[in-house]
Scaffold this motif. Sequence first.
Motif, mmCIF file in Angstrom:
data_model
loop_
_atom_site.group_PDB
_atom_site.id
_atom_site.type_symbol
_atom_site.label_atom_id
_atom_site.label_comp_id
_atom_site.label_asym_id
_atom_site.label_seq_id
_atom_site.Cartn_x
_atom_site.Cartn_y
_atom_site.Cartn_z
ATOM 1 N N GLN A 256 0.832 -1.206 0.000
ATOM 2 C CA GLN A 256 0.000 0.000 0.000
ATOM 3 C C GLN A 256 0.864 1.253 0.000
ATOM 4 O OE1 GLN A 256 -2.342 -0.778 3.474
ATOM 5 N NE2 GLN A 256 -3.745 -2.174 2.424
ATOM 6 N N ALA A 257 1.978 1.208 0.746
ATOM 7 C CA ALA A 257 2.884 2.354 0.780
ATOM 8 C C ALA A 257 3.559 2.556 -0.570
ATOM 9 C CB ALA A 257 3.935 2.157 1.876
ATOM 10 N N ILE A 258 3.943 1.466 -1.201
ATOM 11 C CA ILE A 258 4.545 1.558 -2.531
ATOM 12 C C ILE A 258 3.561 2.174 -3.516
ATOM 13 C CG2 ILE A 258 5.395 0.197 -4.482
ATOM 14 C CD1 ILE A 258 6.519 -1.803 -2.388
ATOM 15 N N PHE A 289 -2.262 -4.547 -6.372
ATOM 16 C CA PHE A 289 -2.118 -3.203 -5.822
ATOM 17 C C PHE A 289 -1.918 -2.151 -6.916
ATOM 18 C CE2 PHE A 289 -1.312 -5.780 -2.097
ATOM 19 C CZ PHE A 289 -1.947 -5.057 -1.088
ATOM 20 N N ALA A 290 -2.143 -2.556 -8.183
ATOM 21 C CA ALA A 290 -2.051 -1.640 -9.325
ATOM 22 C C ALA A 290 -0.689 -0.950 -9.404
ATOM 23 C CB ALA A 290 -3.168 -0.601 -9.273
ATOM 24 N N VAL A 291 0.365 -1.701 -9.139
ATOM 25 C CA VAL A 291 1.734 -1.192 -9.252
ATOM 26 C C VAL A 291 2.339 -1.739 -10.540
ATOM 27 C CG1 VAL A 291 4.045 -1.222 -8.244
ATOM 28 C CG2 VAL A 291 2.039 -1.020 -6.754
ATOM 29 N N GLN A 292 2.718 -0.846 -11.432
ATOM 30 C CA GLN A 292 3.326 -1.262 -12.691
ATOM 31 C C GLN A 292 4.757 -1.726 -12.447
ATOM 32 O OE1 GLN A 292 2.428 -1.596 -16.152
ATOM 33 N NE2 GLN A 292 4.408 -2.601 -15.960
ATOM 34 N N GLU A 293 5.026 -2.989 -12.755
ATOM 35 C CA GLU A 293 6.346 -3.541 -12.499
ATOM 36 C C GLU A 293 7.311 -3.306 -13.654
ATOM 37 O OE1 GLU A 293 4.387 -6.722 -14.985
ATOM 38 O OE2 GLU A 293 3.770 -5.192 -13.556
ATOM 39 N N ALA A 331 -11.633 -13.749 -5.479
ATOM 40 C CA ALA A 331 -12.496 -12.672 -5.982
ATOM 41 C C ALA A 331 -11.684 -11.584 -6.675
ATOM 42 C CB ALA A 331 -13.297 -12.077 -4.832
ATOM 43 N N ASP A 332 -10.416 -11.433 -6.301
ATOM 44 C CA ASP A 332 -9.601 -10.370 -6.903
ATOM 45 C C ASP A 332 -8.487 -10.940 -7.773
ATOM 46 O OD1 ASP A 332 -8.049 -11.474 -4.919
ATOM 47 O OD2 ASP A 332 -7.265 -9.551 -4.175
ATOM 48 N N ALA A 333 -8.753 -12.080 -8.387
ATOM 49 C CA ALA A 333 -7.745 -12.686 -9.260
ATOM 50 C C ALA A 333 -7.450 -11.760 -10.436
ATOM 51 C CB ALA A 333 -8.223 -14.037 -9.773
ATOM 52 N N PRO A 334 -6.201 -11.322 -10.620
ATOM 53 C CA PRO A 334 -5.877 -10.483 -11.773
ATOM 54 C C PRO A 334 -6.104 -11.245 -13.077
ATOM 55 C CG PRO A 334 -4.164 -10.329 -10.109
ATOM 56 C CD PRO A 334 -5.045 -11.474 -9.717
ATOM 57 N N THR A 347 9.185 -1.700 -20.897
ATOM 58 C CA THR A 347 9.280 -0.342 -21.449
ATOM 59 C C THR A 347 8.747 0.676 -20.437
ATOM 60 O OG1 THR A 347 7.145 -0.725 -22.594
ATOM 61 C CG2 THR A 347 9.177 -1.070 -23.858
ATOM 62 N N VAL A 348 7.439 0.756 -20.308
ATOM 63 C CA VAL A 348 6.821 1.711 -19.375
ATOM 64 C C VAL A 348 7.264 1.425 -17.939
ATOM 65 C CG1 VAL A 348 4.623 2.549 -18.457
ATOM 66 C CG2 VAL A 348 4.847 2.054 -20.899
ATOM 67 N N GLY A 349 7.236 0.143 -17.542
ATOM 68 C CA GLY A 349 7.678 -0.200 -16.196
ATOM 69 C C GLY A 349 9.141 0.086 -15.979
#
Length: 456
Positions: A256-258, A289-293, A331-334, A347-349
């Motif tokens: 969450q902090a990241i 957590f919607a963090v682009q790796e 329920a939150d399976a990506p 590239t973006v990550g």
Amino acid sequence: MKIFDRNGPAQWTPGRTVAFKGASVITMDAGAGDFVGDVVVTGSMIAAVGPDAAATLPADALIIDAGGTVITPGLVDGHLHAWEGALRGVSPDSEIMGYLNLTHTVLAPLLTPEDVAIGEKVTAVRALEQGVTTIVDNNHNVRSLEHAQAAVEALRETGLRAVLAAGVGMGQPDGHLHKAVLELRDRYAGDPRIDVRLMELMPSEAGLRFAAENGIGLVAETIAGMGDLDAALTPELLNPLVTLNHVLGLSDVHWQAIAASGAAVALAPRSDPHYGLAVANPVLTANRFAVQEAISTDNEFEYGSDILGEMRTLLGVQRGQAYVAAQAGSADAPRPYGVRDALRAATVGGARAAGLSGRIGVLAPGARADLTVFSLERLRPIASHLGAVVSYAESQDVTAVVVDGVPRKWAGEVLGVDRRELVRQAEESRDRLLKRAGVEAEALRFTGALELPGAR
């Protein structure tokens, strides 16, 4: 002129507008999208992209027929230890403690600044061969300011874009290294291809505060049990110039902090299971957590640097984990990744990991002119050109690489480097270091693990 024409670089003079025409262009930019068309470069910047971007050009523009190719943003390796370049394949079977002992305890203290420069050049050339235009170099063997300067100068000589994060292999950086980092930052402040950061073995509150107070970035190996992560991984201390490698065993509070701070994460798809650090990298957690790796090759001490292979490994691992999560009723399976997601990580990550979001990692007007050109010749028949890049291409399919508006690989050859001479220097450096450690390089020919004299 055809892109495969070896005379291309000689005609690409400084300041001349260059237009790649008729390629399959994957911009990774939401506004520009994908298209069959043109990429126009002026100086160090991308001037225009689009189906007819080359319709209006200066009279002296260099026009390159890029039909039969795919152009992507330059690929980014989000975390690697480039100083080890001459030590590739020394001990392919070592587990993590063996690796740490061999590199940091035995060999690293023996490296001169010249040895560091040779290793950096080997890594940089390998990167360019694969289509990598930017590396985040976690240089954890900065034993002096001279060692660090040798690393930077070697990278500059090859033309690669790099973030040089200066650190030490064991323990945490001290005041001496903090001073050296600031000296490096000031020395190379005028070079748009070089950024300087601090590297920590594990993120610390003190290191993060030092970096923030001095306006520099920080990278750190980040694994549960290494340091006080609860104190370091907070929204107050993290920021977009912090890159956390591996990110294994972190709590939801840490993630969450990241996410809240915009800090970057660099995953190691092959390295983590190779060293027994994890069965698989935590890409699904980053998804949740919607963090682009970003993705990384880590090191060449035990396996070959291959950003294309890392994309494929990430793709397979994420898809497998996503399917398992869905089948378990999570329920939150990506959603399972597609090939575009894997390319986005490279590239973006990667741009996020380098602190250069929007400036690299995309093909858009105003971005730096970093691009990778893949030939489809060997890959035909191929229907999906996006799939060709991610799931089929190898280093020999990278026909051209441009960094900051300068061609660095062309017609399949890295420019400005005497590869044979570099290999000679690297082998001499490696053999000299191994001999001082009591091992002859020839004895390693048919072994999987280096064993030091007297070791059990």
